[in-house]
Design a protein around this motif. Sequence first.
Motif, mmCIF file in Angstrom:
data_model
loop_
_atom_site.group_PDB
_atom_site.id
_atom_site.type_symbol
_atom_site.label_atom_id
_atom_site.label_comp_id
_atom_site.label_asym_id
_atom_site.label_seq_id
_atom_site.Cartn_x
_atom_site.Cartn_y
_atom_site.Cartn_z
ATOM 1 N N ALA A 22 -1.979 -0.638 -1.928
ATOM 2 C CA ALA A 22 -2.414 -1.759 -0.972
ATOM 3 C C ALA A 22 -1.245 -2.982 -0.999
ATOM 4 O O ALA A 22 -0.760 -3.086 0.056
ATOM 5 C CB ALA A 22 -3.306 -2.443 -1.759
ATOM 6 N N GLU A 23 -0.595 -3.054 -2.581
ATOM 7 C CA GLU A 23 0.128 -4.432 -2.231
ATOM 8 C C GLU A 23 2.130 -3.303 -1.229
ATOM 9 O O GLU A 23 2.765 -4.302 -0.852
ATOM 10 C CB GLU A 23 1.215 -4.709 -3.289
ATOM 11 N N SER A 24 1.672 -2.032 -1.802
ATOM 12 C CA SER A 24 3.603 -1.891 -1.047
ATOM 13 C C SER A 24 2.745 -2.010 1.252
ATOM 14 O O SER A 24 3.800 -2.122 1.699
ATOM 15 C CB SER A 24 3.590 -0.680 -0.916
ATOM 16 N N LEU A 25 1.221 -1.806 1.045
ATOM 17 C CA LEU A 25 1.759 -1.461 2.732
ATOM 18 C C LEU A 25 1.038 -2.962 3.364
ATOM 19 O O LEU A 25 1.555 -3.761 4.521
ATOM 20 C CB LEU A 25 0.233 -1.355 2.744
ATOM 21 N N ARG A 26 0.816 -4.198 2.043
ATOM 22 C CA ARG A 26 0.478 -5.731 2.519
ATOM 23 C C ARG A 26 1.727 -6.258 2.830
ATOM 24 O O ARG A 26 2.701 -7.197 3.644
ATOM 25 C CB ARG A 26 -0.169 -5.964 1.387
ATOM 26 N N ASP A 27 2.787 -5.651 2.020
ATOM 27 C CA ASP A 27 4.356 -5.863 1.876
ATOM 28 C C ASP A 27 5.176 -6.063 3.150
ATOM 29 O O ASP A 27 5.508 -6.024 3.811
ATOM 30 C CB ASP A 27 5.436 -5.735 0.557
#
Length: 326
Positions: free
Chosen positions: A78-83
Amino acid sequence: MGQPFLERRDATPLRARKLDLAAHAAWLYYIAGNTQEEIATKLNVSRQAAQRLVALAVSEKLIKFRLDHPLSECIALAESLRDRFDLSLCEVVPTDAGSGDTLYGIGVCAATHLEAYLMAKTPTILALSSGRTLRTMVEQIPSMNQPQHKIVSIIGNMSHSGRAGRHEVVMHLSDRVGSQAYPVPTPVVATSVEERELLQTQRSFLTVKTLAEQAKVTFVGISHIAWNAPLHQDGFINDDEVAELIELGAVGEIAGWAYSDRGVLLQEGTNSRVASVALEQPAHRLIIGVAGTVRKSEAILAALHGKLITGLITDEAAAQAILSKI
């Protein structure tokens, strides 16, 4: 989802991993409805170990009414997609390795966000498209009495021949929560450009369009373009029309609007006759895409590239597939 699990000073990598497994086991048991035997097979542990993992999740207070422990793998995705896509919100739920069907898990996760808006005392406009995943989300919402809110559709619920769609969302949600409902009074795709223009001059359509543009949040389903994909299967477009969209390079659609692999809305094909509320590109408001599975990963990635959505709730398999393509 709760606070990050590495909270305790004495948490070791081994203990952290054990809590991960406990949370995963609890998700499979309470959300996916797996038996202890199925959990044991999927996590490659004994049945007794699976039972102890579920018990550990309860004793560590990882379980309330929903899973309250973020799985580290899903959080990292999720953090990778968000960033990568500068998202305002991103949630990734575990994929059930046995069935591959994460519709319920995504629906439960999306419902937590929708419910937060519905619980507000201040009058709020919420907009939604339609489809199986959003319908599953709505089915997780408890009954309440919130007459101050306006629930607005951005897509019609019938074909140009009058056939109704099976996965309408706005009326269903408004019945559950007692809010005002504003459905789009047009077919998804009109029979001609002239008919579409006429339909969209109706006062009822203009009212819904204005409300949708003022929505605090919009939840949209995302689908692929293919033979027997939802838009085609539900009768909103016919055989010739889906074949034309494929020929034009369409890979996905939101609220009937087809777009390319870079997320660019098509200027030809059925898009010239779509009678839904127009999509904003790039989106400047909170537009949350709610969709999962590897099959839809290309359509989700294209929507992200085209900035058709500013938030995403998806599953682990789709997230991995998306990140592998960029």
